[in-house]
Design a protein around this motif. Structure first.
Motif, PDB file in Angstrom:
ATOM      1  N   PHE A  71       0.870  -1.086   0.047  1.00  9.91           N
ATOM      2  CA  PHE A  71      -0.044   0.037   0.012  1.00  9.91           C
ATOM      3  C   PHE A  71       0.732   1.302   0.044  1.00  9.91           C
ATOM      4  O   PHE A  71       0.549   2.197  -0.730  1.00  9.91           O
ATOM      5  N   LEU A  72       1.889   1.174   0.927  1.00  8.09           N
ATOM      6  CA  LEU A  72       2.644   2.259   0.908  1.00  8.09           C
ATOM      7  C   LEU A  72       3.618   2.669  -0.339  1.00  8.09           C
ATOM      8  O   LEU A  72       3.939   3.618  -0.949  1.00  8.09           O
ATOM      9  N   LYS A  73       3.939   1.467  -0.998  1.00  5.70           N
ATOM     10  CA  LYS A  73       4.720   1.315  -2.353  1.00  5.70           C
ATOM     11  C   LYS A  73       3.762   2.176  -3.481  1.00  5.70           C
ATOM     12  O   LYS A  73       4.275   2.879  -4.343  1.00  5.70           O
ATOM     13  N   LYS A  74       2.279   1.733  -3.264  1.00 13.75           N
ATOM     14  CA  LYS A  74       1.436   2.319  -4.269  1.00 13.75           C
ATOM     15  C   LYS A  74       1.238   3.938  -3.938  1.00 13.75           C
ATOM     16  O   LYS A  74       0.969   4.731  -4.999  1.00 13.75           O
ATOM     17  N   LEU A  75       1.580   4.169  -2.940  1.00 19.58           N
ATOM     18  CA  LEU A  75       1.375   5.806  -2.715  1.00 19.58           C
ATOM     19  C   LEU A  75       2.641   6.584  -3.007  1.00 19.58           C
ATOM     20  O   LEU A  75       3.042   7.755  -2.543  1.00 19.58           O
ATOM     21  N   GLY A  76       3.736   5.891  -3.351  1.00 22.23           N
ATOM     22  CA  GLY A  76       4.820   6.360  -3.928  1.00 22.23           C
ATOM     23  C   GLY A  76       6.072   6.129  -2.809  1.00 22.23           C
ATOM     24  O   GLY A  76       7.330   6.972  -3.416  1.00 22.23           O
ATOM     25  N   MET A  77       6.165   5.152  -2.021  1.00 24.40           N
ATOM     26  CA  MET A  77       7.133   4.868  -0.987  1.00 24.40           C
ATOM     27  C   MET A  77       8.137   4.049  -1.737  1.00 24.40           C
ATOM     28  O   MET A  77       7.817   3.278  -2.581  1.00 24.40           O
ATOM     29  N   ASP A  78       9.706   4.417  -1.552  1.00 24.88           N
ATOM     30  CA  ASP A  78      10.705   3.705  -1.896  1.00 24.88           C
ATOM     31  C   ASP A  78      11.492   3.289  -0.630  1.00 24.88           C
ATOM     32  O   ASP A  78      12.060   4.110  -0.044  1.00 24.88           O
ATOM     33  N   PHE A  79      11.180   2.187  -0.180  1.00 26.08           N
ATOM     34  CA  PHE A  79      12.013   1.889   0.949  1.00 26.08           C
ATOM     35  C   PHE A  79      13.486   1.852   1.140  1.00 26.08           C
ATOM     36  O   PHE A  79      14.154   1.712   2.191  1.00 26.08           O
ATOM     37  N   LYS A  80      14.123   2.127   0.198  1.00 22.98           N
ATOM     38  CA  LYS A  80      15.695   2.319   0.282  1.00 22.98           C
ATOM     39  C   LYS A  80      16.001   3.446   0.817  1.00 22.98           C
ATOM     40  O   LYS A  80      17.167   3.541   1.377  1.00 22.98           O
ATOM     41  N   HIS A  81      15.389   4.763   0.846  1.00 24.09           N
ATOM     42  CA  HIS A  81      15.618   5.845   0.979  1.00 24.09           C
ATOM     43  C   HIS A  81      15.086   6.194   2.530  1.00 24.09           C
ATOM     44  O   HIS A  81      13.784   6.441   2.563  1.00 24.09           O
ATOM     45  N   LEU A  82      15.848   6.861   3.316  1.00 28.47           N
ATOM     46  CA  LEU A  82      15.442   7.168   4.523  1.00 28.47           C
ATOM     47  C   LEU A  82      16.439   8.336   5.140  1.00 28.47           C
ATOM     48  O   LEU A  82      17.494   8.447   4.607  1.00 28.47           O
ATOM     49  N   THR A  83      15.713   9.035   6.176  1.00 25.47           N
ATOM     50  CA  THR A  83      16.632  10.251   6.624  1.00 25.47           C
ATOM     51  C   THR A  83      17.432   9.822   7.902  1.00 25.47           C
ATOM     52  O   THR A  83      18.711  10.307   8.075  1.00 25.47           O
ATOM     53  N   HIS A  84      16.760   8.871   8.722  1.00 25.52           N
ATOM     54  CA  HIS A  84      17.748   8.534  10.001  1.00 25.52           C
ATOM     55  C   HIS A  84      16.879   7.212  10.419  1.00 25.52           C
ATOM     56  O   HIS A  84      15.658   6.972  10.122  1.00 25.52           O
ATOM     57  N   THR A  85      17.977   6.554  11.507  1.00 26.05           N
ATOM     58  CA  THR A  85      17.034   5.520  12.248  1.00 26.05           C
ATOM     59  C   THR A  85      16.853   5.962  13.902  1.00 26.05           C
ATOM     60  O   THR A  85      17.785   7.027  14.325  1.00 26.05           O
ATOM     61  N   TRP A  86      16.123   5.256  14.629  1.00 26.78           N
ATOM     62  CA  TRP A  86      16.084   5.534  15.812  1.00 26.78           C
ATOM     63  C   TRP A  86      15.593   4.049  16.590  1.00 26.78           C
ATOM     64  O   TRP A  86      14.918   3.349  16.068  1.00 26.78           O
ATOM     65  N   LYS A  87      16.331   3.625  17.555  1.00 24.70           N
ATOM     66  CA  LYS A  87      16.161   2.508  18.150  1.00 24.70           C
ATOM     67  C   LYS A  87      15.423   2.788  19.520  1.00 24.70           C
ATOM     68  O   LYS A  87      15.990   3.386  20.388  1.00 24.70           O
ATOM     69  N   SER A  88      14.392   2.069  19.896  1.00 21.92           N
ATOM     70  CA  SER A  88      13.598   1.966  21.133  1.00 21.92           C
ATOM     71  C   SER A  88      14.526   1.272  22.408  1.00 21.92           C
ATOM     72  O   SER A  88      15.462   0.615  21.877  1.00 21.92           O
ATOM     73  N   LYS A  89      14.032   1.530  23.588  1.00 22.53           N
ATOM     74  CA  LYS A  89      14.873   1.068  24.682  1.00 22.53           C
ATOM     75  C   LYS A  89      14.788  -0.541  24.513  1.00 22.53           C
ATOM     76  O   LYS A  89      15.644  -1.392  24.981  1.00 22.53           O
ATOM     77  N   ASN A  90      13.598  -1.238  24.047  1.00 24.92           N
ATOM     78  CA  ASN A  90      13.520  -2.747  23.676  1.00 24.92           C
ATOM     79  C   ASN A  90      14.122  -3.097  22.475  1.00 24.92           C
ATOM     80  O   ASN A  90      13.949  -4.079  22.110  1.00 24.92           O
ATOM     81  N   GLY A  91      15.166  -2.419  21.892  1.00 22.21           N
ATOM     82  CA  GLY A  91      15.919  -2.460  20.850  1.00 22.21           C
ATOM     83  C   GLY A  91      15.114  -2.544  19.235  1.00 22.21           C
ATOM     84  O   GLY A  91      15.583  -3.103  18.483  1.00 22.21           O
ATOM     85  N   ILE A  92      13.962  -2.012  19.212  1.00 22.35           N
ATOM     86  CA  ILE A  92      13.322  -1.913  17.960  1.00 22.35           C
ATOM     87  C   ILE A  92      13.605  -0.995  17.165  1.00 22.35           C
ATOM     88  O   ILE A  92      13.937   0.257  17.493  1.00 22.35           O
ATOM     89  N   LEU A  93      14.315  -1.326  15.874  1.00 21.43           N
ATOM     90  CA  LEU A  93      14.803  -0.389  15.221  1.00 21.43           C
ATOM     91  C   LEU A  93      13.762   0.520  14.160  1.00 21.43           C
ATOM     92  O   LEU A  93      13.016  -0.243  13.436  1.00 21.43           O
ATOM     93  N   TYR A  94      13.662   1.916  14.205  1.00 27.96           N
ATOM     94  CA  TYR A  94      12.496   2.702  13.391  1.00 27.96           C
ATOM     95  C   TYR A  94      13.432   3.370  12.245  1.00 27.96           C
ATOM     96  O   TYR A  94      14.503   3.734  12.556  1.00 27.96           O
ATOM     97  N   TYR A  95      12.883   3.257  11.040  1.00 27.64           N
ATOM     98  CA  TYR A  95      13.213   3.858   9.975  1.00 27.64           C
ATOM     99  C   TYR A  95      12.490   5.134   9.870  1.00 27.64           C
ATOM    100  O   TYR A  95      11.277   5.172   9.520  1.00 27.64           O
TER     101      TYR A  95
END
Ligand SMILES: [Zn+2]
Length: 121
Positions: A71-95
């Motif tokens: 669905f995100l791809k249909k909206l124009g998302m390209d998962f290769k590109h991001l600005t930064h990452t953030w890791k939560s206390k329980n180790g989950i990585l957010y893009y």
């Protein structure tokens, strides 16, 4: 002095071993060409990052949402590109793409979208 080939116009010329261009016009034209290709590459990536942010926003105008990656791809998302990452206390990585981010969902093929919070900065 030796026979050389200009890096820009490819014409042969005679010069010192470290000389790469037949004249200063060729030298500046060559460097302009390089910076223009960098600039257009940067513009292209910036455009995609904005498109990614827009796709995440459209799929999740407020709070959190779990959506299909397709669905995100249909909206124009390209998962290769991001600005930064953030890791939560329980180790989950957010893009992130600017103020919108996502992480792998527990459900296959889906992602959890979040808006960046102050504690994530
Ligand atoms: Zn030249």
């Amino acid at each position: 002095m030796q026979q050389k080939k200009c890096l820009y116009c490819k014409e042969p010329f005679v010069g010192r071993a470290d000389k790469k261009f037949c004249n200063s016009q060729c030298k500046s034209a060559y460097h302009n060409q390089i910076s223009q290709s960098y600039e257009s590459y940067i513009r292209l990536i910036n455009k995609q990052l904005r498109a990614n942010r827009r796709a995440l926003y459209k799929a999740c105008p407020s709070g959190k949402a779990t959506v299909r990656k397709s669905f995100l791809k249909k909206l124009g998302m390209d998962f290769k590109h991001l600005t930064h990452t953030w890791k939560s206390k329980n180790g989950i990585l957010y893009y992130f793409c600017y103020d919108y981010g996502y992480t792998a969902s527990v459900e296959d093929g889906k992602v959890l979208i979040v808006q960046q919070q102050d504690y994530m900065k």
